[in-house]
Design an enzyme around this catalytic site. Structure first.
Site, PDB file in Angstrom:
ATOM      1  N   TYR A 198      29.343 -20.703 -76.432  1.00 18.20           N
ATOM      2  CA  TYR A 198      28.567 -20.888 -77.671  1.00 18.20           C
ATOM      3  C   TYR A 198      29.355 -20.470 -78.919  1.00 18.20           C
ATOM      4  CZ  TYR A 198      25.057 -20.579 -73.971  1.00 18.20           C
ATOM      5  OH  TYR A 198      24.373 -20.741 -72.798  1.00 18.20           O
ATOM      6  N   ASP A 221      34.498 -28.279 -72.365  1.00 20.51           N
ATOM      7  CA  ASP A 221      33.991 -26.979 -71.921  1.00 20.51           C
ATOM      8  C   ASP A 221      33.039 -27.111 -70.729  1.00 20.51           C
ATOM      9  OD1 ASP A 221      35.264 -26.145 -74.198  1.00 20.51           O
ATOM     10  OD2 ASP A 221      33.539 -25.069 -75.025  1.00 20.51           O
ATOM     11  N   ASP A 222      32.865 -25.986 -70.055  1.00 18.48           N
ATOM     12  CA  ASP A 222      31.792 -25.749 -69.079  1.00 18.48           C
ATOM     13  C   ASP A 222      32.067 -26.337 -67.704  1.00 18.48           C
ATOM     14  OD1 ASP A 222      30.702 -24.699 -71.328  1.00 18.48           O
ATOM     15  OD2 ASP A 222      28.888 -25.908 -71.337  1.00 18.48           O
ATOM     16  N   HIS A 233      31.987 -31.622 -73.597  1.00 16.25           N
ATOM     17  CA  HIS A 233      31.669 -30.928 -72.345  1.00 16.25           C
ATOM     18  C   HIS A 233      31.875 -31.851 -71.154  1.00 16.25           C
ATOM     19  CE1 HIS A 233      29.578 -28.686 -75.485  1.00 16.25           C
ATOM     20  NE2 HIS A 233      29.728 -27.626 -74.713  1.00 16.25           N
ATOM     21  N   HIS A 271      29.093 -17.916 -68.297  1.00 14.56           N
ATOM     22  CA  HIS A 271      28.659 -18.562 -69.537  1.00 14.56           C
ATOM     23  C   HIS A 271      27.486 -17.875 -70.241  1.00 14.56           C
ATOM     24  CE1 HIS A 271      27.794 -21.961 -72.300  1.00 14.56           C
ATOM     25  NE2 HIS A 271      29.038 -22.312 -72.050  1.00 14.56           N
ATOM     26  N   HIS A 300      36.618 -19.702 -70.117  1.00 13.28           N
ATOM     27  CA  HIS A 300      35.315 -19.845 -70.783  1.00 13.28           C
ATOM     28  C   HIS A 300      34.274 -18.915 -70.136  1.00 13.28           C
ATOM     29  CE1 HIS A 300      32.787 -21.908 -73.623  1.00 13.28           C
ATOM     30  NE2 HIS A 300      32.077 -22.570 -72.745  1.00 13.28           N
TER      31      HIS A 300
END
Ligand code: NI
Length: 356
Positions: free
Chosen positions: A134, A43-44, A183, A97, A93
């Protein structure tokens, strides 16, 4: 194979994916109904760190799933294009964020469509899978109309930055059908260094590494449904969220002599969104103030993080105990994300009774 896989994850650009129909899943790949499959997810990103990760995945001949932040993709488009070219699966995503469940439905739409547009501009295709930042979602997030993909193996790589802990946490939690959360941000280089070893360990334990669409195939994914592992794809309807409970009507509450039900969840940590365990409170009397108490295993902070009003009445939320500092009012069926220390159901005439 690469083209087929991309088609499974990404709809054509021309198609505005306001999907109300079920989303298709991947082509015939590994049979995860028979094999012990696991999906690695990152992710991210993308970020500068993604390049080295892609090298490691290529060396190991592993395809992963990347849940991409739109703003990051605009900074690092080359890495995103390479993810697609090398057969990895791409999911949305969000654009920036945020905690989506704290936003209005219009803001949620803007964030999710913004992330989708950024990916489409760079790759030419729109992602079908969404992972809310999250793991924090609301009815508005679900109504965006895409399957939501969470995880069942939490490495906490963002917290400890320790490759050994990544390996140990995966070993302790993983099972056939798992989705592993990591991540690929620039400050995650230390734990990304654990990936080659992690792949070797999982293969030595008999696991086949696949993308999320491969893991969930051949099940038809339902827009707005929540998937945490392969098992939840087989029976999404059997995984109702606490928010799915139908609120009783005011008449039903009155007949029962109570105000109804308020649901709340405790935060499991400042940055991790709502906890899994929820507390359900039945039978509050109108005017009654309820101070929140923490589950025994939790820390000392006596705040709820997420509430949903399942009464037929307005519920006041307070930031101090004994209903002494009102911060918000939840209408019937309403949701609130944020710290709350006490709440009170308003009486039938709309005025709060004195705290008891
Ligand atoms: Ni994230």
């Amino acid at each position: 194979m690469i083209l087929g896989l991309c088609a499974a994850v990404l709809a054509p650009t021309a198609r505005v994916a306001r999907a109300t129909e079920a989303a298709p899943v991947g082509p015939a790949g590994p049979d995860c109904g028979r094999l012990a499959c696991v999906a690695l997810t990152f992710d991210d990103g993308p970020s500068e760190a993604t390049s080295a990760l892609l090298d490691d995945l290529a060396d190991a001949r592993v395809r992963a799933t990347f849940f991409v932040v739109g703003d990051q993709a605009r900074w690092w488009p080359t890495q995103l294009r390479r993810e697609v070219a090398e057969g990895h699966a791409i999911g949305n995503h969000s654009l920036t964020h945020p905690y989506l469940a704290t936003l209005t439905p219009a803001q949620v739409h803007e964030e999710l469509l913004g992330g989708e547009n950024a990916i489409a501009e760079i790759t030419g295709t729109r992602p079908l899978l969404v992972r809310p930042p999250y793991g924090n979602y609301s009815a508005a997030v679900r109504s965006f109309g895409h399957p939501l993909v969470l995880w069942d193996v939490e490495t906490l790589d963002w917290q400890h930055h320790d490759p050994a802990q990544v390996l140990a946490r995966v070993a302790a939690q993983v099972r056939p059908g798992s989705i592993v959360l990591m991540h690929d941000t620039q400050n995650q280089l230390d734990t990304l260094a654990a990936v080659p070893r992690l792949i070797r360990n999982l293969r030595a334990a008999g696991y086949t590494l696949v993308t999320v669409p491969e893991l969930l195939a051949p099940h038809t994914l339902v827009p707005g449904a929540v998937y945490r592992d392969r098992a939840s794809a087989a029976r999404p309807a059997e995984h109702p969220q606490p928010w799915d409970t139908v609120p009783p009507t005011a008449a039903e509450d009155t007949a029962a002599g109570v105000a109804g039900t308020v649901l709340w969840q405790y935060a499991s940590g400042a940055d991790t969104g709502p906890a899994e365990a929820e507390t359900v409170e039945h039978g509050l009397r109108p005017g009654e103030c309820r101070n929140l108490t923490q589950p025994p295993a939790a820390a000392t902070d006596t705040r709820a993080f997420a509430l949903r009003n399942l009464t037929g009445h307005t519920v006041e939320l307070h930031d101090r105990r004994d209903c002494t500092e009102a911060t918000a009012a939840l209408t019937p069926g309403g949701e609130q994300y944020g710290p709350v220390r006490s709440f009170r159901v308003r009486t039938a005439d709309g005025t709060p009774a004195a705290a008891r």
